[in-house]
Write a protein that holds these residues in place. Structure first.
Motif, PDB file in Angstrom:
ATOM      1  N   ASN A 126       0.849  -1.189   0.000  1.00 51.42           N
ATOM      2  CA  ASN A 126       0.000   0.000   0.000  1.00 51.42           C
ATOM      3  C   ASN A 126       0.885   1.238   0.000  1.00 51.42           C
ATOM      4  OD1 ASN A 126      -2.330  -1.595   2.144  1.00 51.42           O
ATOM      5  ND2 ASN A 126      -2.800  -0.918   0.087  1.00 51.42           N
ATOM      6  N   GLN A 127       0.500   2.227  -0.785  1.00 52.09           N
ATOM      7  CA  GLN A 127       1.349   3.401  -0.947  1.00 52.09           C
ATOM      8  C   GLN A 127       1.582   4.141   0.365  1.00 52.09           C
ATOM      9  OE1 GLN A 127       0.049   6.691  -3.533  1.00 52.09           O
ATOM     10  NE2 GLN A 127       2.022   6.430  -4.556  1.00 52.09           N
ATOM     11  N   PHE A 128       0.576   4.219   1.214  1.00 51.29           N
ATOM     12  CA  PHE A 128       0.766   4.930   2.475  1.00 51.29           C
ATOM     13  C   PHE A 128       1.749   4.193   3.392  1.00 51.29           C
ATOM     14  CE2 PHE A 128      -2.473   2.031   3.986  1.00 51.29           C
ATOM     15  CZ  PHE A 128      -2.259   1.924   5.366  1.00 51.29           C
ATOM     16  N   ILE A 129       1.842   2.889   3.244  1.00 53.28           N
ATOM     17  CA  ILE A 129       2.824   2.111   4.001  1.00 53.28           C
ATOM     18  C   ILE A 129       4.205   2.266   3.365  1.00 53.28           C
ATOM     19  CG2 ILE A 129       3.475  -0.217   4.726  1.00 53.28           C
ATOM     20  CD1 ILE A 129       0.411  -0.834   4.725  1.00 53.28           C
ATOM     21  N   ALA A 130       4.239   2.313   2.048  1.00 57.32           N
ATOM     22  CA  ALA A 130       5.517   2.516   1.343  1.00 57.32           C
ATOM     23  C   ALA A 130       6.163   3.833   1.761  1.00 57.32           C
ATOM     24  CB  ALA A 130       5.296   2.480  -0.164  1.00 57.32           C
ATOM     25  N   GLU A 131       5.348   4.849   2.042  1.00 59.78           N
ATOM     26  CA  GLU A 131       5.880   6.137   2.483  1.00 59.78           C
ATOM     27  C   GLU A 131       6.654   5.992   3.790  1.00 59.78           C
ATOM     28  OE1 GLU A 131       5.927   9.375   1.194  1.00 59.78           O
ATOM     29  OE2 GLU A 131       5.459   8.218  -0.594  1.00 59.78           O
ATOM     30  N   MET A 132       6.258   5.049   4.637  1.00 59.14           N
ATOM     31  CA  MET A 132       6.929   4.844   5.925  1.00 59.14           C
ATOM     32  C   MET A 132       8.332   4.266   5.753  1.00 59.14           C
ATOM     33  SD  MET A 132       3.928   3.100   8.153  1.00 59.14           S
ATOM     34  CE  MET A 132       2.230   3.599   8.005  1.00 59.14           C
ATOM     35  N   ILE A 133       8.543   3.513   4.673  1.00 58.55           N
ATOM     36  CA  ILE A 133       9.846   2.875   4.437  1.00 58.55           C
ATOM     37  C   ILE A 133      10.406   3.285   3.073  1.00 58.55           C
ATOM     38  CG2 ILE A 133       9.402   0.928   5.972  1.00 58.55           C
ATOM     39  CD1 ILE A 133       8.862  -0.746   3.375  1.00 58.55           C
ATOM     40  N   ARG A 134      10.147   4.519   2.688  1.00 64.34           N
ATOM     41  CA  ARG A 134      10.539   5.017   1.368  1.00 64.34           C
ATOM     42  C   ARG A 134      12.031   4.805   1.101  1.00 64.34           C
ATOM     43  NH1 ARG A 134       8.060   4.959  -2.690  1.00 64.34           N
ATOM     44  NH2 ARG A 134       6.303   6.029  -1.761  1.00 64.34           N
ATOM     45  N   HIS A 135      12.873   5.008   2.105  1.00 64.72           N
ATOM     46  CA  HIS A 135      14.323   4.844   1.912  1.00 64.72           C
ATOM     47  C   HIS A 135      14.668   3.412   1.502  1.00 64.72           C
ATOM     48  CE1 HIS A 135      13.513   3.713   6.080  1.00 64.72           C
ATOM     49  NE2 HIS A 135      14.576   2.927   6.000  1.00 64.72           N
ATOM     50  N   ALA A 136      13.984   2.429   2.065  1.00 66.27           N
ATOM     51  CA  ALA A 136      14.254   1.026   1.718  1.00 66.27           C
ATOM     52  C   ALA A 136      13.761   0.709   0.311  1.00 66.27           C
ATOM     53  CB  ALA A 136      13.606   0.093   2.728  1.00 66.27           C
ATOM     54  N   ILE A 171       0.359   0.235  -4.392  1.00 62.69           N
ATOM     55  CA  ILE A 171      -1.065   0.172  -4.724  1.00 62.69           C
ATOM     56  C   ILE A 171      -1.867   1.019  -3.738  1.00 62.69           C
ATOM     57  CG2 ILE A 171      -0.884  -2.092  -5.826  1.00 62.69           C
ATOM     58  CD1 ILE A 171      -1.969  -3.338  -3.232  1.00 62.69           C
ATOM     59  N   PRO A 172      -3.053   1.469  -4.141  1.00 62.64           N
ATOM     60  CA  PRO A 172      -3.887   2.260  -3.226  1.00 62.64           C
ATOM     61  C   PRO A 172      -4.545   1.362  -2.178  1.00 62.64           C
ATOM     62  CG  PRO A 172      -5.051   1.904  -5.272  1.00 62.64           C
ATOM     63  CD  PRO A 172      -3.669   1.318  -5.450  1.00 62.64           C
ATOM     64  N   ASP A 218      -1.372   8.098  -5.342  1.00 63.72           N
ATOM     65  CA  ASP A 218      -0.802   9.374  -5.770  1.00 63.72           C
ATOM     66  C   ASP A 218       0.464   9.076  -6.568  1.00 63.72           C
ATOM     67  OD1 ASP A 218       0.271  11.879  -6.111  1.00 63.72           O
ATOM     68  OD2 ASP A 218       0.304  12.401  -3.982  1.00 63.72           O
ATOM     69  N   ALA A 219       0.376   9.228  -7.878  1.00 63.78           N
ATOM     70  CA  ALA A 219       1.496   8.885  -8.763  1.00 63.78           C
ATOM     71  C   ALA A 219       2.753   9.694  -8.450  1.00 63.78           C
ATOM     72  CB  ALA A 219       1.098   9.086 -10.220  1.00 63.78           C
TER      73      ALA A 219
END
Length: 119
Positions: free
Chosen positions: A67-77, A91-92, A99-100
């Protein structure tokens, strides 16, 4: 893994994981490790990142859906992952639309092409 395809791994909220599990995505490997992580409000960022890195290191996983909001938490990885397999797709979720502009994989792919390539 000879003769078998690769798995899809999912890191997502409860609704996302439930949908994919109902679709038949859920598996346990020979070490009894699942190919999904249900992220709840008390799930630590460390646990999410460790799970993501463990999915990257497993040779039975070909795609990681997150999920994109979870990806934001580990963006560096996610940004540090440069290999094509496993592919990482953001994915949403039901609560957070896609948000592309935040999708680092899409930004990287856009950088590979110029406007001239599409004429």
């Amino acid at each position: 893994m000879a003769g078998r395809g690769k798995l899809i791994a999912v890191i997502g909220d409860e609704d996302t994981c439930t949908g994919f599990l109902l679709g038949g995505v859920g598996e346990l490997n020979k070490n009894r490790k699942p190919n999904f992580l249900v992220v709840e409000k008390d799930t630590s960022v460390t646990e999410i990142e460790e799970t993501f890195k463990s999915f990257l290191s497993r040779n039975d996983i070909g795609i990681i859906l997150i999920n994109q909001f979870i990806a934001e938490m580990i963006r560096h990885a996610i940004d540090a992952h440069m290999q094509s397999i496993p592919a990482v797709l953001e994915i949403p979720s039901k609560e957070h639309p896609y948000d592309a502009s935040k999708d680092s994989i899409l930004r990287r792919a856009k950088g590979m092409f110029s406007a001239e390539d599409f004429r």
